[in-house]
Write an enzyme that holds these catalytic residues in place. Structure first.
Site, PDB file in Angstrom:
ATOM      1  N   PRO A 167       0.812  -1.202   0.000  1.00  0.00           N
ATOM      2  CG  PRO A 167      -0.033  -1.057   2.132  1.00  0.00           C
ATOM      3  CD  PRO A 167       1.076  -1.634   1.365  1.00  0.00           C
ATOM      4  CD  GLU A 168       2.399   3.290  -4.291  1.00  0.00           C
ATOM      5  OE1 GLU A 168       2.505   4.487  -4.616  1.00  0.00           O
ATOM      6  OE2 GLU A 168       2.510   2.362  -5.096  1.00  0.00           O
ATOM      7  CG  HIS A 221       0.990 -15.902   5.944  1.00  0.00           C
ATOM      8  ND1 HIS A 221       2.146 -16.583   6.249  1.00  0.00           N
ATOM      9  CD2 HIS A 221       0.592 -16.376   4.734  1.00  0.00           C
ATOM     10  CE1 HIS A 221       2.435 -17.426   5.267  1.00  0.00           C
ATOM     11  NE2 HIS A 221       1.506 -17.332   4.336  1.00  0.00           N
ATOM     12  NE  ARG A 238       7.016 -10.297  -0.793  1.00  0.00           N
ATOM     13  CZ  ARG A 238       7.322  -9.534  -1.833  1.00  0.00           C
ATOM     14  NH1 ARG A 238       6.377  -8.914  -2.497  1.00  0.00           N
ATOM     15  NH2 ARG A 238       8.562  -9.392  -2.205  1.00  0.00           N
ATOM     16  NE  ARG A 265      16.603  16.280  -1.725  1.00  0.00           N
ATOM     17  CZ  ARG A 265      15.828  17.106  -1.050  1.00  0.00           C
ATOM     18  NH1 ARG A 265      15.078  17.988  -1.688  1.00  0.00           N
ATOM     19  NH2 ARG A 265      15.793  17.048   0.253  1.00  0.00           N
TER      20      ARG A 265
END
Length: 277
Positions: free
Chosen positions: A2-3, A93, A112, A156
């Site tokens: 997820p973002e 899990h 994971r 940058r």
DNA sequence: CGATCTACCTGATGGC
DNA sequence: TGCCATCAGGTAGATC
């Protein structure tokens, strides 16, 4: 997984679902989920406390406790938070289960095992959770002015995708949303940040907010594996609006050129070679 | 400073 | 059918 839009979707649900609930018990079965401090410390720190509300810091979820502490959850690649009843069968899990005095559970499921759960005192963020303390600009939390975005880019010399996905610079973006934002802005992933014109900076600024707002309105993106689901286990729908991500070989919705897939920083990047410059 | 690569894991998928 | 390689939303750390 997820973002920012997915984490924000979950945050809003948590704010409705668990705010005001008292933690009756906590079960930690996973071996890697609790890495900062011991399992016992986490459990002892939580039991008996009430959750006041849910906040989001970049991709981190913070459940605010009645003593001011934060129960922090990072889902990383495959973590899910699911509400459940104690009698519901536990998915494989399942690593952490929080049971509330009012009934109901909050479960952390993570195949994971990259995800993480810990408690931190926000006054000690710099010492105890530097990753959280050092997060950069959160596009949803604080507005950013064009001059400060320009400063952030021009000071940058970084490729745009690397810059946008660096959590210390901009907090919350990952592989899907950087691709979608850069397409919406008409900018290539490997464009040097210090070469943007003021018009391009304005387009980027608008693209970041527009893509994130639309994605949140659609409750986030779920890819084919439906790894991302909300608290109730439902997938998001923003993937139906993706313009480039995972659409290599298809026509760019804006200019009809063929979308390409490139390897960037060890993972896939999707872009239109014609209208992103 | 910035770019590149590896490692941490499980599971789904596609080619042969 | 099975076996193997590849890939997946993230991030930290090493190396150049």
């Amino acid at each position: 997984m997820p973002e920012l839009p997915e984490v924000e979707t979950i945050r809003r649900e948590l704010d409705r679902e668990v705010a005001g609930k008292k933690i009756a018990s906590v079960e930690v079965t996973g071996t890697r989920t609790v890495r900062r401090g011991t399992k016992k410390q986490l459990v002892d720190r939580l039991v008996g406390h009430t959750i006041k509300g849910a906040r989001r810091k970049g991709k981190y979820l913070c459940l605010v406790l009645d003593d001011g502490g934060w129960l922090v959850i990072h889902l990383r690649m495959s973590g899910q938070l699911l509400k459940a009843a104690p009698k519901d069968p536990k998915p494989k899990h399942t690593h952490v289960v929080v049971t509330f005095a009012q009934g109901g559970q909050l479960r952390f499921v993570d195949p994971r095992t990259f995800g993480e759960v810990f408690v931190v005192d926000p006054a000690r963020l710099v010492e105890d959770a530097p990753d959280l303390a050092e997060l950069g600009w959160d596009p949803l939390e604080e507005g950013i002015t064009l001059p400060s975005l320009a400063q952030l880019l021009l000071s940058r010399r970084m490729q745009l995708k690397a810059l946008l996905s660096d959590q210390k610079i901009v907090a919350g973006l990952g592989n899907i949303y950087t691709d979608e934002i850069l397409h919406a802005a008409g900018l290539r992933y490997d464009r040097q940040s210090n070469t943007l014109t003021s018009q391009e900076i304005r387009r980027l600024s608008r693209a970041i907010l527009e893509v994130l707002h639309d994605a949140i309105a659609a409750r986030g993106s779920s890819l084919a594996d439906e790894q991302y689901v909300d608290l109730s286990g439902r997938p998001g729908t923003y993937q139906l609006q993706h313009q480039v991500h995972a659409r290599d070989g298809k026509a760019c919705p804006r200019c009809r050129a063929t979308i390409e897939k490139a390897k960037y920083q060890g993972r896939s990047t999707y872009y239109c070679p014609s209208c992103q410059v």
